[in-house]
Design a protein around this motif. Structure first.
Motif, PDB file in Angstrom:
ATOM      1  N   ALA A  88       0.750  -0.789  -0.080  1.00 33.85           N
ATOM      2  CA  ALA A  88      -0.055   0.185   0.097  1.00 33.85           C
ATOM      3  C   ALA A  88       0.836   1.242   0.307  1.00 33.85           C
ATOM      4  CB  ALA A  88      -1.084   0.176   1.155  1.00 33.85           C
ATOM      5  N   GLY A  89       0.273   2.055  -0.991  1.00 37.70           N
ATOM      6  CA  GLY A  89       1.368   3.777  -0.808  1.00 37.70           C
ATOM      7  C   GLY A  89       2.569   4.103  -1.667  1.00 37.70           C
ATOM      8  N   LYS A  90       3.378   2.428  -2.815  1.00 39.90           N
ATOM      9  CA  LYS A  90       3.864   2.285  -3.434  1.00 39.90           C
ATOM     10  C   LYS A  90       3.878   2.670  -4.695  1.00 39.90           C
ATOM     11  CE  LYS A  90       6.671   2.157  -0.031  1.00 39.90           C
ATOM     12  NZ  LYS A  90       7.843   0.515   0.758  1.00 39.90           N
ATOM     13  N   PRO A  91       4.597   3.381  -5.291  1.00 37.06           N
ATOM     14  CA  PRO A  91       3.822   3.868  -6.798  1.00 37.06           C
ATOM     15  C   PRO A  91       4.015   2.525  -7.685  1.00 37.06           C
ATOM     16  CG  PRO A  91       6.164   4.778  -6.110  1.00 37.06           C
ATOM     17  CD  PRO A  91       5.573   4.366  -4.631  1.00 37.06           C
ATOM     18  N   ILE A  92       3.247   1.924  -8.563  1.00 42.24           N
ATOM     19  CA  ILE A  92       2.510   0.543  -9.409  1.00 42.24           C
ATOM     20  C   ILE A  92       3.280   1.388 -10.874  1.00 42.24           C
ATOM     21  CG2 ILE A  92       1.645  -0.645 -10.661  1.00 42.24           C
ATOM     22  CD1 ILE A  92      -0.307  -0.612  -7.685  1.00 42.24           C
ATOM     23  N   ILE A  93       4.626   0.847 -11.618  1.00 45.48           N
ATOM     24  CA  ILE A  93       4.968   0.546 -12.972  1.00 45.48           C
ATOM     25  C   ILE A  93       4.509  -0.406 -13.723  1.00 45.48           C
ATOM     26  CG2 ILE A  93       6.564   0.946 -14.323  1.00 45.48           C
ATOM     27  CD1 ILE A  93       7.081   2.226 -10.889  1.00 45.48           C
ATOM     28  N   VAL A 147      -6.524   1.242 -25.599  1.00 45.21           N
ATOM     29  CA  VAL A 147      -7.763   0.752 -25.476  1.00 45.21           C
ATOM     30  C   VAL A 147      -8.247  -0.328 -26.510  1.00 45.21           C
ATOM     31  CG1 VAL A 147     -10.567   1.344 -25.892  1.00 45.21           C
ATOM     32  CG2 VAL A 147      -8.933   2.502 -24.523  1.00 45.21           C
ATOM     33  N   THR A 148      -8.005  -1.670 -26.213  1.00 45.44           N
ATOM     34  CA  THR A 148      -8.071  -2.004 -27.871  1.00 45.44           C
ATOM     35  C   THR A 148      -9.544  -2.290 -27.840  1.00 45.44           C
ATOM     36  OG1 THR A 148      -8.044  -4.015 -25.762  1.00 45.44           O
ATOM     37  CG2 THR A 148      -5.915  -3.009 -26.587  1.00 45.44           C
ATOM     38  N   VAL A 149      -9.446  -3.948 -28.347  1.00 43.15           N
ATOM     39  CA  VAL A 149     -10.871  -4.287 -28.526  1.00 43.15           C
ATOM     40  C   VAL A 149     -12.440  -4.329 -27.755  1.00 43.15           C
ATOM     41  CG1 VAL A 149     -11.210  -4.509 -30.602  1.00 43.15           C
ATOM     42  CG2 VAL A 149     -10.356  -6.464 -29.161  1.00 43.15           C
ATOM     43  N   ALA A 150     -11.525  -4.902 -26.044  1.00 39.49           N
ATOM     44  CA  ALA A 150     -11.454  -4.864 -24.756  1.00 39.49           C
ATOM     45  C   ALA A 150     -12.199  -4.233 -24.358  1.00 39.49           C
ATOM     46  CB  ALA A 150     -10.448  -6.249 -24.287  1.00 39.49           C
ATOM     47  N   GLY A 151     -11.699  -2.630 -24.663  1.00 37.74           N
ATOM     48  CA  GLY A 151     -12.887  -1.725 -24.210  1.00 37.74           C
ATOM     49  C   GLY A 151     -11.304  -1.190 -22.995  1.00 37.74           C
ATOM     50  N   PRO A 152     -11.786   0.125 -22.367  1.00 36.97           N
ATOM     51  CA  PRO A 152     -10.482   0.252 -21.672  1.00 36.97           C
ATOM     52  C   PRO A 152     -10.480  -0.386 -20.571  1.00 36.97           C
ATOM     53  CG  PRO A 152     -13.452   1.725 -21.820  1.00 36.97           C
ATOM     54  CD  PRO A 152     -13.009   0.977 -22.450  1.00 36.97           C
ATOM     55  N   LEU A 153      -9.360  -0.711 -19.768  1.00 39.05           N
ATOM     56  CA  LEU A 153      -9.203  -1.515 -19.042  1.00 39.05           C
ATOM     57  C   LEU A 153      -8.574  -0.371 -17.664  1.00 39.05           C
ATOM     58  CD1 LEU A 153      -9.545  -4.884 -20.042  1.00 39.05           C
ATOM     59  CD2 LEU A 153     -10.885  -3.474 -18.724  1.00 39.05           C
ATOM     60  N   GLY A 154      -8.390   0.264 -18.169  1.00 39.10           N
ATOM     61  CA  GLY A 154      -6.686   1.342 -17.686  1.00 39.10           C
ATOM     62  C   GLY A 154      -6.669   1.422 -16.053  1.00 39.10           C
ATOM     63  N   ASP A 155      -5.990   1.840 -15.170  1.00 37.34           N
ATOM     64  CA  ASP A 155      -5.855   1.564 -13.968  1.00 37.34           C
ATOM     65  C   ASP A 155      -5.377   2.430 -13.629  1.00 37.34           C
ATOM     66  OD1 ASP A 155      -4.951   1.384 -11.301  1.00 37.34           O
ATOM     67  OD2 ASP A 155      -4.407  -0.665 -11.407  1.00 37.34           O
ATOM     68  N   PRO A 156      -5.774   3.878 -12.968  1.00 40.50           N
ATOM     69  CA  PRO A 156      -5.162   4.891 -12.603  1.00 40.50           C
ATOM     70  C   PRO A 156      -3.914   5.320 -11.774  1.00 40.50           C
ATOM     71  CG  PRO A 156      -7.124   4.817 -11.249  1.00 40.50           C
ATOM     72  CD  PRO A 156      -7.146   3.365 -12.430  1.00 40.50           C
ATOM     73  N   ASP A 157      -3.827   3.928 -10.858  1.00 40.20           N
ATOM     74  CA  ASP A 157      -2.509   3.569  -9.849  1.00 40.20           C
ATOM     75  C   ASP A 157      -1.586   3.934 -10.919  1.00 40.20           C
ATOM     76  OD1 ASP A 157      -4.109   4.036  -7.191  1.00 40.20           O
ATOM     77  OD2 ASP A 157      -4.063   2.395  -7.264  1.00 40.20           O
ATOM     78  N   VAL A 158      -1.428   3.074 -11.939  1.00 38.26           N
ATOM     79  CA  VAL A 158      -0.148   2.763 -13.118  1.00 38.26           C
ATOM     80  C   VAL A 158       0.777   3.984 -12.981  1.00 38.26           C
ATOM     81  CG1 VAL A 158       0.837   1.918 -14.773  1.00 38.26           C
ATOM     82  CG2 VAL A 158      -0.979   1.180 -13.450  1.00 38.26           C
ATOM     83  N   LYS A 159       1.491   4.546 -12.662  1.00 39.11           N
ATOM     84  CA  LYS A 159       2.723   5.605 -12.730  1.00 39.11           C
ATOM     85  C   LYS A 159       3.426   5.999 -14.171  1.00 39.11           C
ATOM     86  CE  LYS A 159       0.718   7.290  -9.002  1.00 39.11           C
ATOM     87  NZ  LYS A 159      -0.477   7.754  -8.177  1.00 39.11           N
ATOM     88  N   ALA A 160       3.228   4.304 -14.328  1.00 40.62           N
ATOM     89  CA  ALA A 160       4.537   5.069 -16.403  1.00 40.62           C
ATOM     90  C   ALA A 160       4.470   3.409 -15.958  1.00 40.62           C
ATOM     91  CB  ALA A 160       5.587   5.423 -15.368  1.00 40.62           C
ATOM     92  N   VAL A 161       5.094   3.616 -18.105  1.00 36.25           N
ATOM     93  CA  VAL A 161       5.123   2.421 -18.813  1.00 36.25           C
ATOM     94  C   VAL A 161       6.433   1.983 -19.324  1.00 36.25           C
ATOM     95  CG1 VAL A 161       4.237   1.011 -20.433  1.00 36.25           C
ATOM     96  CG2 VAL A 161       2.539   2.211 -19.425  1.00 36.25           C
ATOM     97  N   ILE A 162       6.962   0.850 -18.922  1.00 35.19           N
ATOM     98  CA  ILE A 162       8.246   0.839 -19.980  1.00 35.19           C
ATOM     99  C   ILE A 162       7.382  -0.809 -20.494  1.00 35.19           C
ATOM    100  CG2 ILE A 162      10.209  -0.361 -19.454  1.00 35.19           C
ATOM    101  CD1 ILE A 162      10.742   0.948 -16.457  1.00 35.19           C
ATOM    102  N   ALA A 163       8.048  -0.529 -22.140  1.00 35.23           N
ATOM    103  CA  ALA A 163       7.687  -1.701 -23.103  1.00 35.23           C
ATOM    104  C   ALA A 163       8.672  -1.664 -23.780  1.00 35.23           C
ATOM    105  CB  ALA A 163       6.270  -0.844 -23.869  1.00 35.23           C
ATOM    106  N   PHE A 164       8.885  -3.345 -23.797  1.00 37.13           N
ATOM    107  CA  PHE A 164      10.245  -3.273 -24.513  1.00 37.13           C
ATOM    108  C   PHE A 164       9.680  -4.419 -25.989  1.00 37.13           C
ATOM    109  CE2 PHE A 164      12.474  -3.754 -19.834  1.00 37.13           C
ATOM    110  CZ  PHE A 164      13.786  -3.298 -20.582  1.00 37.13           C
ATOM    111  N   SER A 165       9.403  -3.776 -27.279  1.00 37.52           N
ATOM    112  CA  SER A 165       9.334  -4.306 -28.451  1.00 37.52           C
ATOM    113  C   SER A 165       8.114  -4.272 -28.020  1.00 37.52           C
ATOM    114  CB  SER A 165       9.907  -5.848 -28.572  1.00 37.52           C
ATOM    115  OG  SER A 165      10.845  -5.774 -28.319  1.00 37.52           O
TER     116      SER A 165
END
Length: 293
Positions: free
Chosen positions: A139-144, A162-180
């Motif tokens: 609890a309280g730790k940032p999520i990436i 947002v894909t065909v599954a619709g919006p499933l974003g989480d506001p607690d996610v602070k950042a993204v690192i995407a490899f490929s």
């Protein structure tokens, strides 16, 4: 989406996802340049209950002095253990890493019970359950969110794509690192998929980052960078790097990847202005291009 992550909505996403085009088996590219890995951190394991009756095996690399938490999603047919090299670097920087073993993994005991179409929907559930677990235990730790290949798509969805599954974003996610990336998967990725991706996103790829039959032009990996709103987006392209860059980078490339990703974690996960300044001043060495927008 609320912080309680109603699984009724995920059930709908699951039903929709089963109808989409089967997902590619994003197998690792042939082994190339391999540098000596840093000292590996041993992962613990936690069993989480999925609402569909499955048990989710969650690998946990616990940081000694935890500053944040990274939710990592492995590539199709892969497993969390295959990424120990980069994950150990993040743990050393104070970021606990948690990574579910998805059913498409060749190491999953029930792998043969699921076809490739089920990989998309069950991954959505795995990651929602994992984040719910983190809210209770860290609890309280940032999520990436971070991931490789198909896993990077999952991370981008967590952050607002947002894909065909619709919006499933989480506001607690602070950042993204995407490899490929998983490329522009037909039936999954829409023209506006990344229009709502306002979360800070770091994309890392190579100009030989191809997946036979699915990603025939490496530029497809640029989509999350090019098609998302400008602001706090960065793209690194390594010359000659293939789909397995995150695992087979040589010492110099791996050092750059570690420095950039840890700065990203600190800048956008922790709000560290010094890390943000280092990213702003990042100079690309020979063989690497860096773009920001």
């Amino acid at each position: 989406m609320s912080h309680r992550h109603p699984f009724a909505r995920l059930a709908l996403a699951l039903a929709l996802a089963l109808a989409v085009t089967p997902v590619a088996a994003f197998a690792a590219s042939p082994a190339g340049r391999v540098a000596e890995a840093p000292a590996a951190v041993v992962a613990g394991h936690v069993d989480l209950a999925a609402p569909d009756g499955r048990t989710i095996d969650l690998s946990v690399w616990q940081a000694a002095d935890e500053r944040g938490v990274v939710v990592f999603s492995h590539g199709f047919n892969g497993s969390p253990a295959a990424y120990g090299r980069i994950l150990s670097a993040w743990v050393a920087d104070g970021f606990t890493v948690v990574a579910p073993l998805h059913v498409d993994s060749l190491r999953h005991p029930d792998h043969d019970r699921y076809d490739s179409r089920a990989a998309f929907s069950t991954r959505l559930v795995d990651l929602a359950v994992t984040r719910r677990y983190l809210r209770a235990t860290h609890a309280g730790k940032p999520i990436i969110a971070a991931g490789h290949s198909f896993g990077s798509l999952m991370s981008l969805i967590e952050a607002g794509a947002v894909t065909v599954a619709g919006p499933l974003g989480d506001p607690d996610v602070k950042a993204v690192i995407a490899f490929s990336s998983a490329g522009d998967l037909p039936g999954v990725i829409r023209p506006d998929t990344y229009a709502g991706l306002h979360t800070p996103t770091l994309m890392i790829t190579g100009d030989e980052d191809l997946v036979e039959g699915y990603v025939t032009d490496w530029h497809a990996h640029r989509s999350p960078f090019d098609r998302s709103p400008a602001g706090d987006k960065m793209l690194l392209v390594f010359a000659g790097a293939d789909h397995s860059l995150v695992r087979n980078a040589d010492a110099a490339d791996f050092d750059l990847i570690v420095r950039t990703t840890t700065d990203w974690l600190e800048a956008y996960g922790l709000g560290d202005p010094a890390a943000r300044a280092r990213l702003d001043d990042l100079t690309a060495p020979d063989g690497v291009t860096v773009e920001s927008r």
